[in-house]
Design a protein around this motif. Structure first.
Motif, mmCIF file in Angstrom:
data_model
loop_
_atom_site.group_PDB
_atom_site.id
_atom_site.type_symbol
_atom_site.label_atom_id
_atom_site.label_comp_id
_atom_site.label_asym_id
_atom_site.label_seq_id
_atom_site.Cartn_x
_atom_site.Cartn_y
_atom_site.Cartn_z
ATOM 1 N N MET A 150 72.882 57.434 34.416
ATOM 2 C CA MET A 150 73.499 57.627 33.062
ATOM 3 C C MET A 150 74.785 58.419 33.184
ATOM 4 S SD MET A 150 70.232 57.729 30.798
ATOM 5 C CE MET A 150 71.053 58.370 29.458
ATOM 6 N N THR A 151 74.804 59.374 34.360
ATOM 7 C CA THR A 151 75.930 60.154 34.156
ATOM 8 C C THR A 151 76.970 59.950 35.338
ATOM 9 O OG1 THR A 151 74.575 61.606 35.599
ATOM 10 C CG2 THR A 151 74.399 62.072 33.258
ATOM 11 N N ARG A 152 77.962 60.485 34.991
ATOM 12 C CA ARG A 152 79.381 60.469 36.120
ATOM 13 C C ARG A 152 78.843 61.293 37.244
ATOM 14 N NH1 ARG A 152 83.961 58.282 33.781
ATOM 15 N NH2 ARG A 152 84.678 58.875 35.698
ATOM 16 N N GLY A 153 78.034 62.106 37.377
ATOM 17 C CA GLY A 153 78.004 62.843 38.475
ATOM 18 C C GLY A 153 76.791 63.657 38.227
ATOM 19 N N THR A 154 76.126 64.624 39.269
ATOM 20 C CA THR A 154 75.177 65.282 39.330
ATOM 21 C C THR A 154 75.439 66.599 39.770
ATOM 22 O OG1 THR A 154 73.179 63.383 38.968
ATOM 23 C CG2 THR A 154 72.670 65.519 39.917
ATOM 24 N N CYS A 174 69.446 60.059 44.236
ATOM 25 C CA CYS A 174 69.808 58.733 43.740
ATOM 26 C C CYS A 174 71.471 58.687 43.091
ATOM 27 C CB CYS A 174 68.834 58.628 42.641
ATOM 28 S SG CYS A 174 68.804 57.149 41.513
ATOM 29 N N ALA A 175 71.895 59.791 42.838
ATOM 30 C CA ALA A 175 73.204 59.849 42.410
ATOM 31 C C ALA A 175 74.117 59.426 43.747
ATOM 32 C CB ALA A 175 73.566 61.119 41.989
ATOM 33 N N ALA A 176 73.750 59.952 44.687
ATOM 34 C CA ALA A 176 74.571 59.796 45.864
ATOM 35 C C ALA A 176 74.592 58.359 46.241
ATOM 36 C CB ALA A 176 74.065 60.561 46.919
ATOM 37 N N ALA A 177 73.213 57.667 46.102
ATOM 38 C CA ALA A 177 73.003 56.317 46.560
ATOM 39 C C ALA A 177 73.955 55.104 45.634
ATOM 40 C CB ALA A 177 71.496 55.954 46.411
ATOM 41 N N LEU A 178 74.247 55.871 44.236
ATOM 42 C CA LEU A 178 74.849 54.837 43.343
ATOM 43 C C LEU A 178 76.421 55.395 43.581
ATOM 44 C CD1 LEU A 178 72.421 55.775 40.326
ATOM 45 C CD2 LEU A 178 72.887 53.392 41.214
ATOM 46 N N GLY A 179 76.767 56.187 44.479
ATOM 47 C CA GLY A 179 78.079 56.451 44.729
ATOM 48 C C GLY A 179 78.577 57.497 43.869
ATOM 49 N N ARG A 180 77.772 58.328 42.878
ATOM 50 C CA ARG A 180 78.329 59.375 42.205
ATOM 51 C C ARG A 180 78.431 60.454 42.762
ATOM 52 N NH1 ARG A 180 75.973 56.741 37.456
ATOM 53 N NH2 ARG A 180 76.307 54.387 37.760
ATOM 54 N N PRO A 181 79.493 61.315 42.503
ATOM 55 C CA PRO A 181 79.719 62.642 43.093
ATOM 56 C C PRO A 181 78.549 63.655 42.808
ATOM 57 C CG PRO A 181 81.114 62.459 41.217
ATOM 58 C CD PRO A 181 80.479 61.174 41.201
ATOM 59 N N VAL A 231 83.227 65.810 38.695
ATOM 60 C CA VAL A 231 82.851 64.697 38.106
ATOM 61 C C VAL A 231 83.679 64.172 36.809
ATOM 62 C CG1 VAL A 231 80.471 65.287 38.333
ATOM 63 C CG2 VAL A 231 81.610 66.094 36.113
ATOM 64 N N GLY A 232 84.579 64.869 36.764
ATOM 65 C CA GLY A 232 85.686 64.706 35.683
ATOM 66 C C GLY A 232 86.718 63.479 36.172
ATOM 67 N N SER A 233 87.869 63.230 35.267
ATOM 68 C CA SER A 233 88.745 62.130 35.681
ATOM 69 C C SER A 233 89.784 62.899 36.663
ATOM 70 C CB SER A 233 89.509 61.762 34.442
ATOM 71 O OG SER A 233 88.626 61.991 33.318
ATOM 72 N N LEU A 234 90.335 62.092 37.546
ATOM 73 C CA LEU A 234 91.105 62.712 38.454
ATOM 74 C C LEU A 234 92.528 63.307 37.543
ATOM 75 C CD1 LEU A 234 91.341 60.362 41.611
ATOM 76 C CD2 LEU A 234 91.031 62.839 41.383
ATOM 77 N N GLY A 235 92.995 64.423 38.239
ATOM 78 C CA GLY A 235 94.234 64.741 37.394
ATOM 79 C C GLY A 235 93.827 65.754 36.168
ATOM 80 N N ALA A 236 93.192 65.227 35.132
ATOM 81 C CA ALA A 236 92.881 66.071 34.043
ATOM 82 C C ALA A 236 91.921 67.192 34.430
ATOM 83 C CB ALA A 236 92.398 65.131 33.063
ATOM 84 N N ASP A 237 91.155 66.972 35.364
ATOM 85 C CA ASP A 237 90.221 68.045 35.429
ATOM 86 C C ASP A 237 90.184 68.710 36.914
ATOM 87 O OD1 ASP A 237 88.655 68.046 33.182
ATOM 88 O OD2 ASP A 237 88.178 65.804 33.771
ATOM 89 N N ALA A 238 91.371 68.364 37.558
ATOM 90 C CA ALA A 238 91.699 69.077 38.923
ATOM 91 C C ALA A 238 91.451 70.588 39.073
ATOM 92 C CB ALA A 238 92.972 68.730 39.622
#
Lengths: 377, 377
Positions: free
Chosen positions: B226-230, B247-254, B292-299
């Motif tokens: 459900m989340t963008r990353g863990t 599980c997050a890693a298996a889903l390709g989430r950071p 887990v944020g958007s590239l650029g905005a959260d660097a």
């Protein structure tokens, strides 16, 4: 400013000539290293005296006071020895530097050629915490106990604890920024005495040299190059220990960093090394050995953690175990409802659970064996 | 065991049919998911009742007591709602699971579709330390303050602190292993009440369902999906939080992990995740946002550390600065000897040092400006 017109010693005596260059040139001087490699230390001294080479003028102020035989006498008076690149004891890792030292000034019984086989630099902040000191001492004694010579910089904080920890279980070498004839910091005079007696103290500058800031930075490259790998225990963001890590990485040596509380500024440099992929996270001496040791002999096995009989169960058996009450037995049909499984499957799972001592018959059904209550994952 | 020959509700009502399947099948059932996808939940119920399909026999015990309309009434009585995959509020991240839930049982005002844009799971051990709790609270409020919905599991320890920290600055969602009608653990009844009032509480099992061990494990996959990353804050070697990370890693989430003292078993799982390259080391909310944020905005920009005017100096100027005495001035020729540099180079370096306020003329020479004494690296 006086300008000597001739040398007071034979420049073709390689020991004297190299000792002279370590007095004339500051550590890490690329042009001097190139010159020594190309024409040899004696010829380089003649070029300096003859004033043939313009860039060498900067060595002339020191030339007037140059007396390598005196420096060697001072070294001998404290029981030390000069090691040249051609000597069997020369730590060959130094040859991978862009500007290796012309020679090493050494005290102590430990032969430096042993560093090539099995050694590790354990370095860190002078501003260490009780946590960092505890960890550094443990790691160093663990590493020394595994046969690694522990190399560090004799500084307050992590370095000092690393030396002391190593000496409890094996060998240690200090690489210092000033001369080997006196301790810096003075508070580590006693520690240096132990290293001189049982390990080794090494410098690339002659006796009497002051430990200047630039010599500290250059000293770090020696620590990185003389060892099989470097582990940083506590380093703030701009700690000098990070320069040792950078140098080790540049030489292709493995780098490790010990994590700590993220609330501690003394661990921030270690965390950054790991975040940037420049260091492997290290949490104990086995992982240190895995990082800097020989493949195979030192491979760390992951810590197992506490095991539980429930770890062996498949999904179906787990569901049935979850459905078992603790007090009075539950009949088969209720176990089917609770577990969402059919009677044959439940019956077979109960058989396995009973064999593992996790379930038992009771009244008109089955219950969990109390001591084996599963904890929530 | 009774065996119902007919359904007590209309299987073509998708809400009722999906609610029924979430009662019949345990979370994560691959065959049920495949069946629902292929023939739809209503047709799947008809197949079960007609006893056409042998592997479905295991659902028959629960079929006898099946009454989805009652479950929906219980949900409505606590102000909840059922969300189907076709609803706009459905958190689409769940669709990447191999076996997504047939529906979600939800309480609280927060719309779950907001999770797709900006969310993070902050999870960890129930057996947390004061350090871990401090860190989890800080990270969660920092993340929530940056607009991330913080998702966790309502457990004691890290989960609870993560929810509370997030609620101080933004939104939080609890995904629970049992029904949403009652709190587990009971001690988190108050926290759950706040989440129901201000955030959301989510489950894939109907009201009244017990939080069994296998449901806890399956619940973790929902948090990861459900989340963008863990981000894991404190986890012992076998902690359930590691299953969320896997599980997050298996889903390709950071995946991120917060380090801690290596002497703390509560951080051992985090360290292992980082060592194995399965998690990025995270030390603050900025780095969490970077992960887990958007590239650029959260660097995240690396923390600068304390700066010193000496950091700007090149090797030559550093050497001259090192050669300067603190009290009375040193003449140029002595500075040449001390620094190993020729007079022209020393003079030029002194000019730069004076401009930076690091050197000044004194008596017949130069000295260091006192307040700018360099520390040893």
């Amino acid at each position: 400013m006086r300008a000597a017109e001739r040398l007071t010693f034979d420049p073709d005596d390689e020991r004297l000539a190299r000792a002279a260059w370590s007095r004339l040139a500051e550590p890490g001087d690329l042009r001097v290293h190139a010159l020594l490699t190309q024409v040899g230390p004696g010829e380089a001294l003649r070029a300096l005296v003859s004033r043939d080479v313009e860039w060498m003028e900067r060595f002339r102020p020191r030339l007037a006071e140059l007396e390598p035989a005196r420096d060697l006498r001072t070294l001998a008076s404290v029981g030390g020895r000069l090691i040249l690149p051609s000597d069997p004891e020369w730590p060959t890792g130094l040859d991978e530097l862009t500007a290796p030292p012309p020679c090493l000034w050494v005290r102590g019984p430990l032969a430096l050629d042993s560093l090539a086989a099995r050694s590790v630099a354990i370095v860190g902040a002078r501003a260490s915490t009780a946590y960092g000191e505890h960890v550094a001492g443990d790691l160093a004694s663990g590493a020394a106990g595994r046969g690694f010579v522990v190399v560090s910089g004799l500084a307050y904080g992590i370095d000092g604890v690393a030396h002391r920890g190593a000496l409890t279980a094996g060998d240690s070498v200090a690489v210092v920024a000033g001369g080997v004839d006196r301790a810096y910091p003075r508070g580590h005079e006693g520690l240096m005495a132990v290293l001189v007696r049982e390990g080794a103290v090494v410098s690339e500058v002659p006796p009497g040299s002051a430990p200047t800031r630039s010599r500290f930075l250059q000293r770090n490259r020696l620590i990185a190059a003389m060892t099989r790998g470097t582990v940083v225990v506590e380093a703030a963001m701009r700690s000098g220990a990070l320069s040792t890590a950078r140098c080790a990485a540049a030489l292709g040596r493995p780098v490790g960093a010990v994590p700590g509380p993220i609330t501690s500024v003394s661990s921030a440099g270690c965390h950054e090394l790991v975040r940037e992929g420049r260091a492997v996270l290290v949490t104990d001496a086995a992982e240190l050995a895995d990082l800097v040791g020989s493949l195979g002999a030192d491979a760390a096995t992951p810590a197992p953690g506490a095991s539980s009989p429930y770890d062996e169960l498949d999904e179906v058996a787990l569901r049935v175990a979850d459905a078992l009450p603790v007090r009075s037995g539950r009949p088969l049909d209720r176990l089917c409802v609770a577990s969402g499984l059919d009677p044959a499957t439940v019956q077979s799972a109960l058989g396995r659970l009973a064999l593992l001592g996790l379930a038992e018959r009771h009244a008109h059904g089955w219950r969990r064996v109390r001591s084996a209550a599963p904890s929530r994952a």
